[in-house]
Design a protein around this motif. Structure first.
Motif, mmCIF file in Angstrom:
data_model
loop_
_atom_site.group_PDB
_atom_site.id
_atom_site.type_symbol
_atom_site.label_atom_id
_atom_site.label_comp_id
_atom_site.label_asym_id
_atom_site.label_seq_id
_atom_site.Cartn_x
_atom_site.Cartn_y
_atom_site.Cartn_z
ATOM 1 N N ALA A 147 41.275 36.806 34.244
ATOM 2 C CA ALA A 147 41.626 37.786 35.283
ATOM 3 C C ALA A 147 40.687 38.988 35.204
ATOM 4 C CB ALA A 147 43.074 38.240 35.106
ATOM 5 N N SER A 148 40.260 39.468 36.351
ATOM 6 C CA SER A 148 39.437 40.674 36.402
ATOM 7 C C SER A 148 40.313 41.899 36.182
ATOM 8 C CB SER A 148 38.727 40.767 37.752
ATOM 9 O OG SER A 148 39.687 40.914 38.804
ATOM 10 N N GLU A 149 39.671 43.041 36.000
ATOM 11 C CA GLU A 149 40.439 44.272 35.783
ATOM 12 C C GLU A 149 41.293 44.595 37.004
ATOM 13 O OE1 GLU A 149 41.006 46.111 33.222
ATOM 14 O OE2 GLU A 149 39.732 44.911 31.897
ATOM 15 N N VAL A 190 44.295 42.277 36.903
ATOM 16 C CA VAL A 190 45.230 42.733 35.872
ATOM 17 C C VAL A 190 46.042 43.917 36.393
ATOM 18 C CG1 VAL A 190 45.405 43.802 33.589
ATOM 19 C CG2 VAL A 190 43.844 41.884 33.951
ATOM 20 N N LEU A 220 48.172 42.569 28.589
ATOM 21 C CA LEU A 220 46.973 42.811 29.383
ATOM 22 C C LEU A 220 45.791 42.003 28.844
ATOM 23 C CD1 LEU A 220 47.284 46.696 29.768
ATOM 24 C CD2 LEU A 220 48.229 44.916 31.222
ATOM 25 N N GLN A 221 45.674 41.935 27.536
ATOM 26 C CA GLN A 221 44.560 41.208 26.948
ATOM 27 C C GLN A 221 44.666 39.712 27.224
ATOM 28 O OE1 GLN A 221 42.023 42.780 25.713
ATOM 29 N NE2 GLN A 221 40.899 40.865 25.339
ATOM 30 N N ARG A 242 43.296 39.019 30.583
ATOM 31 C CA ARG A 242 41.831 39.065 30.588
ATOM 32 C C ARG A 242 41.241 37.794 29.977
ATOM 33 N NH1 ARG A 242 42.994 44.597 28.604
ATOM 34 N NH2 ARG A 242 42.754 46.050 30.350
#
Length: 271
Positions: free
Chosen positions: A172-174, A177, A164-165, A168
């Motif tokens: 990539a935006s939340e 993601v 996930l990190q 980011r």
């Protein structure tokens, strides 16, 4: 094959047959005319099989309407449950915000409260909102559940933080993601939660009985209860109604069994 394995297989086969026997008898009786379904001693196989019970159900008892009602309510419950429970479960697992752990602990503590205790305040809340005797009123309790949030959260904990990190860091935006990385990896637990919610809503009897007052809005469990009272001497018709009720959920479970079991075994034990 060793004698121990043979004994275990025989025991499991016997238990499976005993568990499946009531289902077989119900389906068999649904094809019996009244003279056979009410005969004594009871018959296991119809001597003169007929589809008249099913024809009467859909032609005179408005069973098709009840099937549509149950499909609509259960589908809405499963879909909305996925939207709210998946997002909440992921947030509790991977997003950091003030009071996250304490709030989740409070939710876990609330799991011990029986659902029947919250029906009365929920009923008055729906009354104030004008949602009584409506499909929306039946769906409301399934939109977000403590069990669903817990189930998704436990599964989401298995997702690597590094993955996930990295997304980011790449810009990539939340939302990206969540949509492109998290959702594809949560598919097994989403299938599990969707099937579980659909089956729960489909089989629910008490809450629709409390909320709904118009007969044409009844779900299948309510319709079968009314049918059993009106045709108490016609066991074949009642069994035909029960067969119509369980057939869709059995087919759904068989179709998604692999994803359902995978989600339960791999996700619920992590964390």
């Amino acid at each position: 094959m060793t004698p121990q394995k043979v004994a275990v297989n025989v025991l499991l086969l016997t238990a499976s047959l005993l568990a499946a026997f009531p289902l077989f008898w119900m389906i068999s009786m649904s094809f019996m005319p009244p003279a056979e379904s009410n005969a004594f001693p009871a018959r296991l196989i119809p001597h003169h099989p007929t589809l008249s019970n099913y024809a009467i159900l859909f032609a005179r008892q408005n069973m098709g309407r009840f099937v549509i009602n149950s499909l609509l309510i259960s589908s809405l419950a499963a879909g909305l449950s996925l939207v709210f429970n998946v997002t909440a479960g992921y947030a509790f697992a991977k997003l950091k915000f003030a009071g996250r752990d304490k709030l989740f602990q409070a939710l876990l503590a609330a799991l011990v409260i029986p659902g029947q205790l919250v029906m009365l305040p929920l009923f008055f809340e729906l009354k104030l909102l004008g949602l009584l005797n409506s499909y929306a009123g039946v769906v409301v309790p399934f939109i977000a559940s403590l069990f669903g949030i817990f189930l998704v959260r436990q599964y989401a904990l298995s997702l690597p933080d590094e993955m996930l990190q990295a997304a980011r860091v790449d810009g990539a935006s939340e939302w990206q993601v969540f949509r492109r990385i998290v959702l594809p990896n949560l598919m097994p637990i989403m299938a599990t939660l969707g099937v579980f919610t659909f089956l729960t809503a489909w089989n629910d009897f008490l809450w629709p009985l409390i909320v709904l007052s118009d007969d044409y809005k009844y779900t299948l469990p309510l319709a079968i209860a009314s049918l059993s009272q009106e045709h108490v001497q016609d066991a074949g018709m009642v069994m035909a109604g029960a067969t119509v009720t369980i057939a869709p959920v059995i087919l759904l479970f068989l179709a998604l069994q692999r994803h359902y079991v995978r989600g339960l075994l791999s996700g619920s034990v992590k964390g």
